[in-house]
Write a protein that holds these residues in place. Sequence first.
Motif, PDB file in Angstrom:
ATOM      1  N   ALA A  87      29.006   2.316  74.082  1.00 41.70           N
ATOM      2  CA  ALA A  87      27.560   2.384  74.246  1.00 41.70           C
ATOM      3  C   ALA A  87      26.878   2.582  72.903  1.00 41.70           C
ATOM      4  N   TRP A  88      25.594   2.246  72.870  1.00 43.45           N
ATOM      5  CA  TRP A  88      24.762   2.401  71.679  1.00 43.45           C
ATOM      6  C   TRP A  88      23.806   3.565  71.885  1.00 43.45           C
ATOM      7  N   TYR A  89      23.661   4.396  70.851  1.00 41.42           N
ATOM      8  CA  TYR A  89      22.767   5.549  70.901  1.00 41.42           C
ATOM      9  C   TYR A  89      21.909   5.588  69.648  1.00 41.42           C
ATOM     10  N   CYS A  90      20.694   6.140  69.771  1.00 43.03           N
ATOM     11  CA  CYS A  90      19.907   6.395  68.569  1.00 43.03           C
ATOM     12  C   CYS A  90      20.553   7.588  67.859  1.00 43.03           C
ATOM     13  N   GLU A  91      20.261   7.750  66.595  1.00 50.23           N
ATOM     14  CA  GLU A  91      20.920   8.801  65.818  1.00 50.23           C
ATOM     15  C   GLU A  91      20.672  10.203  66.368  1.00 50.23           C
ATOM     16  N   PRO A  92      19.436  10.555  66.790  1.00 48.37           N
ATOM     17  CA  PRO A  92      19.247  11.900  67.363  1.00 48.37           C
ATOM     18  C   PRO A  92      20.068  12.137  68.634  1.00 48.37           C
ATOM     19  N   CYS A  93      20.129  11.157  69.528  1.00 50.22           N
ATOM     20  CA  CYS A  93      20.907  11.311  70.768  1.00 50.22           C
ATOM     21  C   CYS A  93      22.401  11.388  70.454  1.00 50.22           C
ATOM     22  N   TYR A  94      22.857  10.575  69.520  1.00 55.95           N
ATOM     23  CA  TYR A  94      24.271  10.579  69.149  1.00 55.95           C
ATOM     24  C   TYR A  94      24.663  11.949  68.584  1.00 55.95           C
ATOM     25  N   THR A  95      23.839  12.472  67.683  1.00 56.50           N
ATOM     26  CA  THR A  95      24.118  13.774  67.070  1.00 56.50           C
ATOM     27  C   THR A  95      24.089  14.884  68.112  1.00 56.50           C
ATOM     28  N   PHE A  96      23.086  14.853  68.998  1.00 55.85           N
ATOM     29  CA  PHE A  96      22.990  15.863  70.050  1.00 55.85           C
ATOM     30  C   PHE A  96      24.209  15.819  70.967  1.00 55.85           C
ATOM     31  N   ASN A  97      24.587  14.616  71.412  1.00 56.59           N
ATOM     32  CA  ASN A  97      25.762  14.485  72.283  1.00 56.59           C
ATOM     33  C   ASN A  97      27.037  14.911  71.574  1.00 56.59           C
ATOM     34  N   GLN A  98      27.137  14.589  70.298  1.00 53.88           N
ATOM     35  CA  GLN A  98      28.316  14.958  69.524  1.00 53.88           C
ATOM     36  C   GLN A  98      28.448  16.486  69.449  1.00 53.88           C
ATOM     37  N   GLN A  99      27.338  17.175  69.216  1.00 52.37           N
ATOM     38  CA  GLN A  99      27.360  18.635  69.153  1.00 52.37           C
ATOM     39  C   GLN A  99      27.705  19.244  70.508  1.00 52.37           C
ATOM     40  N   CYS A 100      27.149  18.691  71.574  1.00 46.66           N
ATOM     41  CA  CYS A 100      27.441  19.209  72.922  1.00 46.66           C
ATOM     42  C   CYS A 100      28.895  18.977  73.308  1.00 46.66           C
ATOM     43  N   GLN A 101      29.425  17.802  72.981  1.00 49.95           N
ATOM     44  CA  GLN A 101      30.800  17.490  73.341  1.00 49.95           C
ATOM     45  C   GLN A 101      31.801  18.317  72.547  1.00 49.95           C
ATOM     46  N   HIS A 102      31.443  18.679  71.309  1.00 47.27           N
ATOM     47  CA  HIS A 102      32.347  19.504  70.507  1.00 47.27           C
ATOM     48  C   HIS A 102      32.505  20.892  71.118  1.00 47.27           C
ATOM     49  N   LYS A 103      31.519  21.327  71.885  1.00 44.94           N
ATOM     50  CA  LYS A 103      31.616  22.619  72.564  1.00 44.94           C
ATOM     51  C   LYS A 103      32.536  22.533  73.779  1.00 44.94           C
ATOM     52  N   LEU A 104      32.615  21.350  74.391  1.00 44.33           N
ATOM     53  CA  LEU A 104      33.410  21.176  75.612  1.00 44.33           C
ATOM     54  C   LEU A 104      34.810  20.634  75.361  1.00 44.33           C
ATOM     55  N   HIS A 105      34.940  19.747  74.385  1.00 48.77           N
ATOM     56  CA  HIS A 105      36.211  19.068  74.110  1.00 48.77           C
ATOM     57  C   HIS A 105      36.545  19.192  72.636  1.00 48.77           C
ATOM     58  N   PRO A 106      37.790  18.949  72.267  1.00 45.41           N
ATOM     59  CA  PRO A 106      38.134  18.943  70.848  1.00 45.41           C
ATOM     60  C   PRO A 106      37.334  17.876  70.096  1.00 45.41           C
TER      61      PRO A 106
END
Length: 124
Positions: free
Chosen positions: A99-118
């Motif tokens: 999928a394609w994400y804008c940079e703010p959404c990508y960064t936000f999702n990346q930070q959230c996923q790092h809390k849940l998964h490695p």
Amino acid sequence: MRKKEKRLITLKDPRLRKIRTELRNLLCKAFELHYSRYIKEMDTVRHDESLNYAEKKEKNLRIYFESEKLKLHFSRSVVHCSLCGRRDLDLVYNPVLNAWYCEPCYTFNQQCQHKLHPPGIYYP
């Protein structure tokens, strides 16, 4: 074919950004037009008195699957952010989620996923 690495598409020139945004808007309008045709076609089949229930069901299912295929391809396209839907920003491709994400959404999702998964599993 699915790309294997994260990819960022950026444009610096404001005129090129405007052209890209307008092309994306045009593609969105074309999608909306084609998708609404599928909805109208399903409505026409539903109100067609010459067809029995099985024929209506078969035609509506065929139309429904075609419309869902169109929607799936559009949702995974580079036309808009998969999360917020913005069309005027630079987009980042996530190869894991395809999928394609804008940079703010990508960064936000990346930070959230790092809390849940490695780190690096869903957002490289």
